[in-house]
Design an enzyme around this catalytic site. Structure first.
Site, PDB file in Angstrom:
ATOM      1  N   SER A 152       0.699  -1.166   0.145  1.00 42.88           N
ATOM      2  CA  SER A 152      -0.042   0.152   0.171  1.00 42.88           C
ATOM      3  C   SER A 152       0.730   1.273   0.098  1.00 42.88           C
ATOM      4  O   SER A 152       1.606   1.378  -0.784  1.00 42.88           O
ATOM      5  CB  SER A 152      -0.821  -0.100   1.034  1.00 42.88           C
ATOM      6  OG  SER A 152      -2.139   0.799   1.049  1.00 42.88           O
ATOM      7  N   GLU A 241     -10.266  -4.400  -5.085  1.00 45.51           N
ATOM      8  CA  GLU A 241      -9.777  -3.438  -4.058  1.00 45.51           C
ATOM      9  C   GLU A 241      -9.587  -2.001  -4.967  1.00 45.51           C
ATOM     10  O   GLU A 241      -9.237  -1.928  -6.335  1.00 45.51           O
ATOM     11  CB  GLU A 241      -8.387  -3.699  -3.515  1.00 45.51           C
ATOM     12  CG  GLU A 241      -7.173  -3.765  -4.413  1.00 45.51           C
ATOM     13  CD  GLU A 241      -5.969  -4.131  -3.556  1.00 45.51           C
ATOM     14  OE1 GLU A 241      -5.658  -3.191  -2.885  1.00 45.51           O
ATOM     15  OE2 GLU A 241      -5.296  -5.409  -3.582  1.00 45.51           O
ATOM     16  N   HIS A 271      -7.585  -5.844   0.090  1.00 51.69           N
ATOM     17  CA  HIS A 271      -6.412  -5.178   0.057  1.00 51.69           C
ATOM     18  C   HIS A 271      -5.237  -5.460   1.187  1.00 51.69           C
ATOM     19  O   HIS A 271      -5.546  -5.724   2.438  1.00 51.69           O
ATOM     20  CB  HIS A 271      -6.696  -3.694   0.499  1.00 51.69           C
ATOM     21  CG  HIS A 271      -5.411  -2.600   0.374  1.00 51.69           C
ATOM     22  ND1 HIS A 271      -4.755  -2.427  -0.619  1.00 51.69           N
ATOM     23  CD2 HIS A 271      -5.056  -1.855   1.469  1.00 51.69           C
ATOM     24  CE1 HIS A 271      -4.158  -1.539  -0.389  1.00 51.69           C
ATOM     25  NE2 HIS A 271      -3.944  -1.184   0.784  1.00 51.69           N
TER      26      HIS A 271
END
Length: 307
Positions: A152, A241, A271
């Site tokens: 991320s 996602e 995610h």
């Protein structure tokens, strides 16, 4: 504690409400951090991993070492955790990093880089740079024997770090392992939320990280930085996602820049499901795929990176 194979519907039923509560834009950042840290207790570190606390680049860090290392020469993974640059810690990613150490046979160095909004951009990137350079100067690793990985925001930070290392220091890491990387915080999500991330929270994170900075700065949005010359890159995302479109854009841009890319897409996960690899079989498989990619890249050290 042994791994648990939770059915995906049950896992989603448990995780969805947890993330809705903990990653809420109206909660103070310190509360979000505490909730996410507490939830990580469900994700155990695998047996056979030694966790050593240290400082790296001036920041608290951990070295997660497999008891049976695979490397005959010094090699390592530098891991940068996700959390929108505002939450996440050594605690939240200890299980993932331990499993990555076992799967690669390499020590994994995890860095507790400074978080926004208290420390906006470029604090996290400065900390990541300092950590990598210290692995080279103080720990004896060649740049081409260090793989950089992250998820991320940590995936975006990994890409920005590689770009900075090449431009400023002439150091090219062995590879990048990017789990659903957030490579352009300026982009608005196409949908209001997925199982983990919601739009208002992601916008709050982006604003907190940017601070008074320039949103066009490629260190903040590395998708728009220099991609040519990067090492091999592994990208993973689930098709459902919010960051999946960014991963598609990144993969296309990397290939256009003649960078070697492996892009894997899961279906039915969420995610950074790799955080729950101890509980979810498909998530464990996805993490192992990235580990295999990084391990192979580290073993293929270019001759020009030996000095």
């Amino acid at each position: 504690m042994r791994d648990i194979a939770l059915p995906l519907p049950l896992a989603r039923a448990i995780l969805g409400p947890m993330y809705r509560v903990s990653l809420h834009s109206r909660l103070p950042w310190r509360v979000q951090r505490a909730l996410i840290d507490a939830g990580s207790a469900l994700q155990p570190v695998p047996a056979g991993v030694e966790v050593t606390r240290l400082r790296l680049g001036g920041r608290p860090a951990e070295r997660l070492s497999p008891r049976t290392p695979a490397a005959t020469e010094p090699a390592a993974v530098l891991y940068l955790h996700g959390g929108g640059y505002a939450v996440g810690s050594l605690t939240t990613h200890r299980s993932l990093n331990g499993r990555l150490a076992v799967a690669t046979g390499l020590p994994v160095y995890a860095v507790d880089y400074r978080l926004a909004p208290e420390h906006p951009y470029p604090a996290a990137l400065d900390d990541a740079e300092a950590a990598f350079l210290e692995l080279v100067t103080e720990h004896g690793y060649q740049p081409g024997r260090i793989a950089v990985a992250g998820d991320s925001a940590g995936g975006g930070l990994s890409l920005a770090l590689a770009q900075r290392l090449i431009a400023r220091h002439g150091h090219t890491p062995a590879a990048l392992g990017l789990i659903a990387p957030w490579v352009d915080p300026n982009q608005l999500p196409e949908r209001p939320r997925d199982l983990v991330v919601n739009g208002p929270w992601s916008r709050a994170c982006a604003a907190a990280y940017l601070g008074a900075g320039d949103p066009a700065d490629p260190g903040y949005a590395p998708l728009h930085g220099v991609l040519a010359g990067l090492p091999p890159v592994y990208v993973q995302a689930d098709v459902d996602e919010l960051l999946h479109p960014q991963c598609v854009d990144l993969t296309a841009a990397l290939r256009a820049a003649d960078v070697t890319v492996e892009f894997t897409e899961s279906r039915g996960l969420w995610h950074v499901a790799q955080l729950q690899a101890a509980l979810i079989g498909p998530a464990s498989i996805a993490l192992t795929e990235m580990a295999d990619f990084l391990r192979q890249a580290v073993d293929q050290l270019p001759a020009g990176d030996l000095g």
